[in-house]
Design a protein around this motif. Structure first.
Motif, PDB file in Angstrom:
ATOM      1  N   ASN A   1     -13.031  14.934 -16.229  1.00 29.25           N
ATOM      2  CA  ASN A   1     -12.187  15.434 -17.318  1.00 29.25           C
ATOM      3  C   ASN A   1     -11.013  14.519 -17.610  1.00 29.25           C
ATOM      4  O   ASN A   1      -9.942  14.952 -18.041  1.00 29.25           O
ATOM      5  N   GLY A   2     -11.172  13.245 -17.316  1.00 26.98           N
ATOM      6  CA  GLY A   2     -10.127  12.291 -17.644  1.00 26.98           C
ATOM      7  C   GLY A   2      -8.982  12.236 -16.663  1.00 26.98           C
ATOM      8  O   GLY A   2      -8.038  11.476 -16.833  1.00 26.98           O
ATOM      9  N   LYS A   3      -9.014  13.057 -15.586  1.00 33.26           N
ATOM     10  CA  LYS A   3      -7.909  13.070 -14.622  1.00 33.26           C
ATOM     11  C   LYS A   3      -8.166  12.005 -13.568  1.00 33.26           C
ATOM     12  O   LYS A   3      -8.543  12.283 -12.444  1.00 33.26           O
ATOM     13  N   GLU A   4      -7.957  10.763 -13.947  1.00 31.61           N
ATOM     14  CA  GLU A   4      -8.392   9.677 -13.096  1.00 31.61           C
ATOM     15  C   GLU A   4      -7.382   9.368 -11.990  1.00 31.61           C
ATOM     16  O   GLU A   4      -7.748   8.875 -10.944  1.00 31.61           O
ATOM     17  N   ASN A   5      -6.122   9.620 -12.227  1.00 30.05           N
ATOM     18  CA  ASN A   5      -5.097   9.176 -11.288  1.00 30.05           C
ATOM     19  C   ASN A   5      -4.528  10.291 -10.452  1.00 30.05           C
ATOM     20  O   ASN A   5      -3.497  10.138  -9.824  1.00 30.05           O
ATOM     21  N   GLU A   6      -5.172  11.479 -10.468  1.00 32.28           N
ATOM     22  CA  GLU A   6      -4.622  12.620  -9.755  1.00 32.28           C
ATOM     23  C   GLU A   6      -5.232  12.744  -8.369  1.00 32.28           C
ATOM     24  O   GLU A   6      -6.394  12.476  -8.147  1.00 32.28           O
ATOM     25  N   VAL A   7      -4.407  13.187  -7.431  1.00 33.75           N
ATOM     26  CA  VAL A   7      -4.892  13.499  -6.095  1.00 33.75           C
ATOM     27  C   VAL A   7      -5.610  14.835  -6.169  1.00 33.75           C
ATOM     28  O   VAL A   7      -5.109  15.770  -6.795  1.00 33.75           O
ATOM     29  N   PRO A   8      -6.802  14.995  -5.550  1.00 36.25           N
ATOM     30  CA  PRO A   8      -7.601  16.214  -5.707  1.00 36.25           C
ATOM     31  C   PRO A   8      -6.881  17.445  -5.211  1.00 36.25           C
ATOM     32  O   PRO A   8      -6.255  17.455  -4.171  1.00 36.25           O
ATOM     33  N   SER A   9      -6.977  18.514  -5.968  1.00 38.09           N
ATOM     34  CA  SER A   9      -6.543  19.853  -5.583  1.00 38.09           C
ATOM     35  C   SER A   9      -7.097  20.797  -6.599  1.00 38.09           C
ATOM     36  O   SER A   9      -7.875  20.436  -7.451  1.00 38.09           O
ATOM     37  N   SER A  10      -6.673  22.072  -6.536  1.00 40.11           N
ATOM     38  CA  SER A  10      -7.220  23.048  -7.453  1.00 40.11           C
ATOM     39  C   SER A  10      -6.714  22.815  -8.865  1.00 40.11           C
ATOM     40  O   SER A  10      -5.641  22.277  -9.079  1.00 40.11           O
TER      41      SER A  10
ATOM     42  N   LEU B   1       0.830  -1.205   0.000  1.00 39.44           N
ATOM     43  CA  LEU B   1       0.000   0.000   0.000  1.00 39.44           C
ATOM     44  C   LEU B   1       0.861   1.250   0.000  1.00 39.44           C
ATOM     45  O   LEU B   1       0.543   2.230  -0.695  1.00 39.44           O
ATOM     46  N   ARG B   2       1.960   1.239   0.735  1.00 39.82           N
ATOM     47  CA  ARG B   2       2.852   2.398   0.765  1.00 39.82           C
ATOM     48  C   ARG B   2       3.453   2.657  -0.613  1.00 39.82           C
ATOM     49  O   ARG B   2       3.563   3.805  -1.045  1.00 39.82           O
ATOM     50  N   ARG B   3       3.801   1.597  -1.324  1.00 38.42           N
ATOM     51  CA  ARG B   3       4.343   1.767  -2.673  1.00 38.42           C
ATOM     52  C   ARG B   3       3.284   2.327  -3.623  1.00 38.42           C
ATOM     53  O   ARG B   3       3.580   3.201  -4.452  1.00 38.42           O
ATOM     54  N   ASP B   4       2.037   1.865  -3.504  1.00 38.25           N
ATOM     55  CA  ASP B   4       0.970   2.395  -4.360  1.00 38.25           C
ATOM     56  C   ASP B   4       0.719   3.873  -4.084  1.00 38.25           C
ATOM     57  O   ASP B   4       0.503   4.667  -5.014  1.00 38.25           O
ATOM     58  N   ILE B   5       0.762   4.246  -2.802  1.00 34.56           N
ATOM     59  CA  ILE B   5       0.553   5.662  -2.455  1.00 34.56           C
ATOM     60  C   ILE B   5       1.672   6.526  -3.024  1.00 34.56           C
ATOM     61  O   ILE B   5       1.424   7.596  -3.607  1.00 34.56           O
ATOM     62  N   THR B   6       2.900   6.072  -2.871  1.00 36.63           N
ATOM     63  CA  THR B   6       4.038   6.841  -3.390  1.00 36.63           C
ATOM     64  C   THR B   6       3.964   6.979  -4.905  1.00 36.63           C
ATOM     65  O   THR B   6       4.219   8.058  -5.461  1.00 36.63           O
ATOM     66  N   THR B   7       3.587   5.908  -5.584  1.00 35.27           N
ATOM     67  CA  THR B   7       3.471   5.957  -7.042  1.00 35.27           C
ATOM     68  C   THR B   7       2.384   6.939  -7.471  1.00 35.27           C
ATOM     69  O   THR B   7       2.565   7.716  -8.415  1.00 35.27           O
TER      70      THR B   7
ATOM     71  N   LEU C   1       1.252   9.565  -5.795  1.00 33.17           N
ATOM     72  CA  LEU C   1       1.701  10.938  -5.538  1.00 33.17           C
ATOM     73  C   LEU C   1       2.724  11.394  -6.573  1.00 33.17           C
ATOM     74  O   LEU C   1       2.676  12.538  -7.045  1.00 33.17           O
ATOM     75  N   ASP C   2       3.643  10.514  -6.941  1.00 41.22           N
ATOM     76  CA  ASP C   2       4.646  10.870  -7.944  1.00 41.22           C
ATOM     77  C   ASP C   2       3.996  11.131  -9.295  1.00 41.22           C
ATOM     78  O   ASP C   2       4.353  12.087 -10.003  1.00 41.22           O
ATOM     79  N   ASP C   3       3.044  10.297  -9.686  1.00 43.13           N
ATOM     80  CA  ASP C   3       2.356  10.502 -10.959  1.00 43.13           C
ATOM     81  C   ASP C   3       1.571  11.806 -10.966  1.00 43.13           C
ATOM     82  O   ASP C   3       1.524  12.518 -11.979  1.00 43.13           O
ATOM     83  N   THR C   4       0.972  12.139  -9.822  1.00 43.42           N
ATOM     84  CA  THR C   4       0.204  13.382  -9.737  1.00 43.42           C
ATOM     85  C   THR C   4       1.115  14.595  -9.865  1.00 43.42           C
ATOM     86  O   THR C   4       0.809  15.548 -10.596  1.00 43.42           O
ATOM     87  N   ARG C   5       2.245  14.584  -9.169  1.00 44.92           N
ATOM     88  CA  ARG C   5       3.175  15.714  -9.271  1.00 44.92           C
ATOM     89  C   ARG C   5       3.742  15.832 -10.677  1.00 44.92           C
ATOM     90  O   ARG C   5       3.919  16.945 -11.196  1.00 44.92           O
ATOM     91  N   ARG C   6       4.037  14.708 -11.286  1.00 50.70           N
ATOM     92  CA  ARG C   6       4.585  14.739 -12.639  1.00 50.70           C
ATOM     93  C   ARG C   6       3.560  15.307 -13.621  1.00 50.70           C
ATOM     94  O   ARG C   6       3.909  16.068 -14.531  1.00 50.70           O
ATOM     95  N   ALA C   7       2.291  14.957 -13.426  1.00 49.41           N
ATOM     96  CA  ALA C   7       1.258  15.462 -14.335  1.00 49.41           C
ATOM     97  C   ALA C   7       1.013  16.946 -14.139  1.00 49.41           C
ATOM     98  O   ALA C   7       0.693  17.665 -15.088  1.00 49.41           O
TER      99      ALA C   7
END
Length: 391
Positions: A382-391, A299-305, A307-313
């Motif tokens: 809007n297709g942003k399926e893997n992003e952590v919510p924010s503005s 679970l920790r690895r999935d969370i880190t992945t 978060l990394d994908d969200t920041r990269r996007a």
């Protein structure tokens, strides 16, 4: 239509003279809230509001559920009357009406039949079932959460929503498990995740808002020292509140995430993706303490992945201040089909209402519902399926 409205008026008059006798006919009265004719819905809402205001009816949970759904009505006068009935008539009589029944909303809106306690009312709500109405259900639950103002009640509702998630674990909550093998159970799980991802359930954001509203004292001459003391006390309270939230995440939220994730992983359920999305949203502020909070390596690895994908996007890291100021609907993990509506008839016989946005007013007393001539509550992912919510 004229026959139904005439019967409604007669039933209302009988309720005034014989309130105990007409109580058993309240389900028939509440069922007319779902009538296709707007005049019948308006008449039913008007009569129920009058009877509640004159104390001939008690603010019962099934009446609250029916009136709450009318807040999403595409007709402005019906929606406005329903808001008035809930906020100005029912809540003054029972200030804990919303707080005590928020936990039951996902089960009622999805008509979940397997819980031994919830969704056992005399009136069954079926017009909000299905993935096409998920945005409507989530918005109504967010509207209820926005009316909860005290920190104690916010924490209580936050804990109740996590109790629903805990039902998906191997042991369940108090011996009750959520049946995620049926479509109703899956809908309940996803609705709860969406509400927890919303700004209304962001504990730090709600706390800072309440501190800003309560701490807006005007400055006067000779009161500079008092103002500084108030600012220091406010900063101390905020620091204590944030520390309490961190401890709550560690002691309440993380054990639920671990137990539910373990079961979903064994079942190879697609709901694991929604759970990881929420876990990443919770842990983004405590990423340095992630090994301590989440001892499960998978679970920790999935969370880190995530978060990394969200920041990269997004091209950078979001800060807590940006997250709190956003106050936007988060991107859902999935994109359901567009919704047929609740009341009006389309060319194929299905109901097609307009879009309604539920947002609290600036004075935080009366919510504002704006109707526009588009489909009601379409998904906003809007297709942003893997992003952590924010503005």
């Amino acid at each position: 239509m004229s026959i139904r409205t005439t019967c409604l008026n007669g039933l209302a008059d009988l309720s005034v003279k014989y309130p105990g006798t007409v109580d058993k006919y309240l389900p028939n009265l509440a069922s007319l809230f779902a009538d296709n004719d707007v005049r019948v819905r308006l008449t039913a809402a008007t009569l129920v509001t009058q009877l509640l205001g004159e104390s001939f009816l008690k603010p019962r949970p099934f009446l609250m559920f029916e009136i709450l759904i009318l807040i999403a009505d595409p007709i402005d006068c019906v929606a406005s009357l329903s808001r008035y009935s809930l906020l100005k008539v029912m809540l003054p009589r029972d200030q804990y009406l919303i707080t005590n029944n928020v936990k039951e909303l996902p089960f009622v809106f999805n008509n979940y039949p397997f819980h031994p306690k919830y969704n056992k009312h005399v009136v069954t709500i079926t017009r909000l079932c299905g993935d096409q109405h998920r945005f409507t259900r989530v918005q109504l639950m967010r509207f209820c959460c926005s009316q909860i103002t005290t920190e104690r009640d916010i924490l209580r509702v936050h804990e109740q929503l996590h109790e629903i998630l805990e039902m998906c674990s191997a042991d369940g909550h108090e011996g009750v498990q959520l049946n995620i093998g049926c479509c109703e159970g899956v809908a309940v799980f996803k609705d709860v995740i969406q509400v927890l991802l919303s700004h209304e359930m962001h504990l730090a954001g709600r706390s800072l808002e309440s501190k800003q509203k309560s701490g807006g004292a005007t400055q006067t001459e000779g009161m500079d020292n008092d103002q500084e003391d108030e600012e220091e006390q406010s900063a101390l309270k905020k620091a204590l509140w944030l520390a309490a939230i961190k401890q709550r995440v560690k002691s309440v939220v993380c054990p639920v995430l671990l137990s539910v994730s373990s079961r979903l992983r064994k079942l190879r359920s697609p709901l694991q993706r929604d759970l990881v999305h929420y876990a990443a949203y919770v842990m983004q502020e405590y990423e340095k303490d992630l090994p301590e909070f989440i001892p499960d390596e998978l679970l920790r690895r999935d969370i880190t992945t995530t978060l990394d994908d969200t920041r990269r996007a997004r091209g950078g890291k979001r800060t807590m201040g940006q997250l709190i100021k956003s106050n936007t609907v988060p991107a859902p993990p999935s994109t359901p089909a567009k919704s047929p509506g609740l009341h009006s008839r389309g060319s194929t016989g299905s109901r097609t209402p307009c879009r309604t946005s539920l947002t609290p007013a600036k004075n935080n007393t009366t919510p504002v519902v704006k109707a526009r001539k588009t489909h009601l509550y379409d998904d906003v992912s809007n297709g942003k399926e893997n992003e952590v919510p924010s503005s």
